[in-house]
Write an enzyme that holds these catalytic residues in place. Structure first.
Site, PDB file in Angstrom:
ATOM      1  N   HIS A  70     -16.618  11.588 -41.378  1.00 47.27           N
ATOM      2  CA  HIS A  70     -17.086  10.279 -40.941  1.00 47.27           C
ATOM      3  C   HIS A  70     -18.561  10.117 -41.321  1.00 47.27           C
ATOM      4  O   HIS A  70     -19.381  10.978 -41.005  1.00 47.27           O
ATOM      5  CB  HIS A  70     -16.957  10.134 -39.421  1.00 47.27           C
ATOM      6  CG  HIS A  70     -15.600  10.464 -38.888  1.00 47.27           C
ATOM      7  ND1 HIS A  70     -15.398  10.923 -37.618  1.00 47.27           N
ATOM      8  CD2 HIS A  70     -14.355  10.384 -39.470  1.00 47.27           C
ATOM      9  CE1 HIS A  70     -14.103  11.123 -37.418  1.00 47.27           C
ATOM     10  NE2 HIS A  70     -13.454  10.805 -38.527  1.00 47.27           N
ATOM     11  N   TYR A 133     -24.139  16.151 -30.398  1.00 47.31           N
ATOM     12  CA  TYR A 133     -24.894  15.431 -31.415  1.00 47.31           C
ATOM     13  C   TYR A 133     -25.689  14.285 -30.783  1.00 47.31           C
ATOM     14  O   TYR A 133     -25.173  13.542 -29.955  1.00 47.31           O
ATOM     15  CB  TYR A 133     -24.002  14.922 -32.550  1.00 47.31           C
ATOM     16  CG  TYR A 133     -22.768  14.148 -32.157  1.00 47.31           C
ATOM     17  CD1 TYR A 133     -22.718  12.767 -32.304  1.00 47.31           C
ATOM     18  CD2 TYR A 133     -21.642  14.800 -31.668  1.00 47.31           C
ATOM     19  CE1 TYR A 133     -21.585  12.053 -31.971  1.00 47.31           C
ATOM     20  CE2 TYR A 133     -20.497  14.086 -31.329  1.00 47.31           C
ATOM     21  CZ  TYR A 133     -20.475  12.713 -31.479  1.00 47.31           C
ATOM     22  OH  TYR A 133     -19.351  11.999 -31.144  1.00 47.31           O
TER      23      TYR A 133
END
Length: 469
Positions: A70, A133
């Site tokens: 992604h 993240y």
């Protein structure tokens, strides 16, 4: 196994902007501790100051869980809180490194900075892996995403566990091969004041690339309360402010003063707020009028401002506001000549019509042609020059307005002796309205812009070319 005691260190990957980081982890018989994200130390060590706004954690029960590839329109700081992954990153941005691949194992002693447009994927190598993240934008359904199939033959990622033997979502299995991927375009550039003389030069310099937008005053009201939501600002990387109020004499009137402050200060403050909030680089064009012109040498970027009139005061105020934006270029220029009515065209017309003008000879500076100014702005942004203030004018010997007029007469085949030099006071003695005070010395020092590798065009060469066009 997590490695303890490593120093904080950046490791280049071969993909521009994708940087692997070795992290110090301190452990004992109780476990371990690390500073997973430490702004001051990491920025000082070279990590971009990317401004994260959200922290996400993906927990993975089983070995072999595989996710990706992604590419989102934001930057990410990827790390592991527990467990271990095999990570694979593919550059899905427009450009020469499109399709480049980097792989690495990430455990708690490593992290990786993933820039916007680089595809991110991973496979868990241990059970109960917590994948973390930080991102510098909030998720939005309006955002533009790019995907690549995990099994793409061109990328040829050497997954430790064959993809046929692991857990993958149906969506990830359906992503396109590299040949069918639409590369992610760069963050957008917005030119404000696109119909002015500098705006037109920027149109010519930047062209009609899909990621470059131009806005006139009618299309984007910088003083509107709705400016903050007028665009999806996180999609923009640069705003070039080519809009300004430049009627220096009219600015000395009550109505002109109001208009000058509105355009040169209030509007600039609004743009600065947008740029700061969304990590945008702002380019703001300033003026020699921020100085009083009393120096006996060229003005440097570090000289204190001392404007004489309203126009200069508003430009100095705008400069100070823009300087608060983390990513900013203030480009100071002088005596701008571009498309449309200007001093050079006026002198050429007078020469052709047989009129012998009186021209001021006690103001000294250098002409700046808008094509050169646009070229310099592009250079600063594209080379990533250090943020700050830059003087940018034509190069070569300074001259007075009378000297410039004589050069125009000569280059158009007329006698330069037809020009009569007069003082500023004499020239404006019969003016019917307010006259703004002018700096007598408008010469700007070009050392700093030269140090970036940009070479301003010699004014004599540029003037001759302008008159031939």
């Amino acid at each position: 196994m997590t490695t303890f005691g490593k120093p904080l260190q950046a490791v280049e990957t071969g993909i521009p902007g994708l940087v692997l980081w070795e992290l110090p982890v301190h452990g004992d018989n109780r476990g371990w501790f690390k500073e997973n994200w430490q702004h001051e130390k990491m920025v000082a060590a070279g990590l971009p100051d990317f401004g994260p706004v959200q922290n996400n954690i993906s927990f993975n029960d089983a070995v072999g869980t595989t996710r990706g590839i992604h590419a989102e329109p934001w930057d990410k700081w990827v790390s592991v809180a527990a467990g271990r992954i095999f990570g694979a990153w593919v550059d899905l941005r427009e450009g020469p490194t499109f399709g480049a691949v980097f792989t690495a194992e990430i455990d708690p002693s490593r992290a990786i900075f993933v820039p916007r447009g680089v595809g991110n994927s991973y496979q868990t190598l241990e059970a109960d892996t917590a994948y973390s993240y930080l991102v510098n934008d909030h998720w939005s359904p309006a955002a533009s995403y790019t995907f690549l199939n995990l099994a793409d033959e061109t990328a040829a990622i050497a997954w430790p566990i064959p993809l046929a033997d692991v857990e993958i979502s149906a969506k990830d299995l359906a992503h396109p091969r590299l040949a069918d991927v639409t590369p992610m375009a760069p963050r957008k550039t917005l030119v404000v004041g696109a119909n002015g003389q500098l705006g037109r030069a920027l149109r010519a310099e930047l062209g009609d690339a899909a990621h470059v937008e131009y806005a006139t005053r009618d299309e984007l009201d910088l003083t509107s309360p709705a400016l903050a939501t007028a665009r999806r600002w996180r999609d923009y990387g640069t705003i070039v402010n080519a809009a300004a109020y430049t009627a220096v004499d009219l600015a000395e009137t009550p109505a002109g003063r109001t208009d000058a402050w509105a355009a040169n200060v209030t509007a600039v403050a609004a743009l600065a707020r947008v740029a700061t909030a969304h990590g945008i680089t702002i380019v703001h064009v300033s003026s020699d009028y921020v100085f009083d012109g009393t120096a006996d040498r060229p003005y440097t970027e570090d000289d204190p401002v001392s404007p004489l009139g309203v126009y200069g005061q508003t430009k100095a105020a705008g400069d100070a506001i823009v300087a608060t934006v983390p990513r900013h270029y203030v480009v100071r220029t002088s005596w701008v000549i571009g498309e449309g009515k200007n001093f050079v065209r006026t002198m050429a017309s007078l020469a052709e019509r047989g009129i012998d003008p009186k021209v001021v000879d006690d103001q000294v500076g250098r002409l700046t042609f808008t094509d050169d100014l646009a070229r310099g702005i592009r250079h600063l942004v594209e080379t990533g020059a250090p943020y700050g203030v830059y003087d940018l004018t034509g190069s070569g010997e300074p001259a007075s307005w009378a000297d410039v007029a004589r050069a125009v007469f000569s280059l158009t085949g007329h006698d330069p002796a037809r020009i009569t030099g007069v003082s500023t006071e004499e020239y404006f003695a019969t003016a019917s309205g307010p006259v703004a005070p002018r700096p007598r010395n408008s010469v700007l020092d070009l050392t700093r812009i030269d140090a970036t590798g940009f070479r301003p065009t010699d004014v004599d060469t540029a003037l001759a070319a302008y008159l031939r066009a």
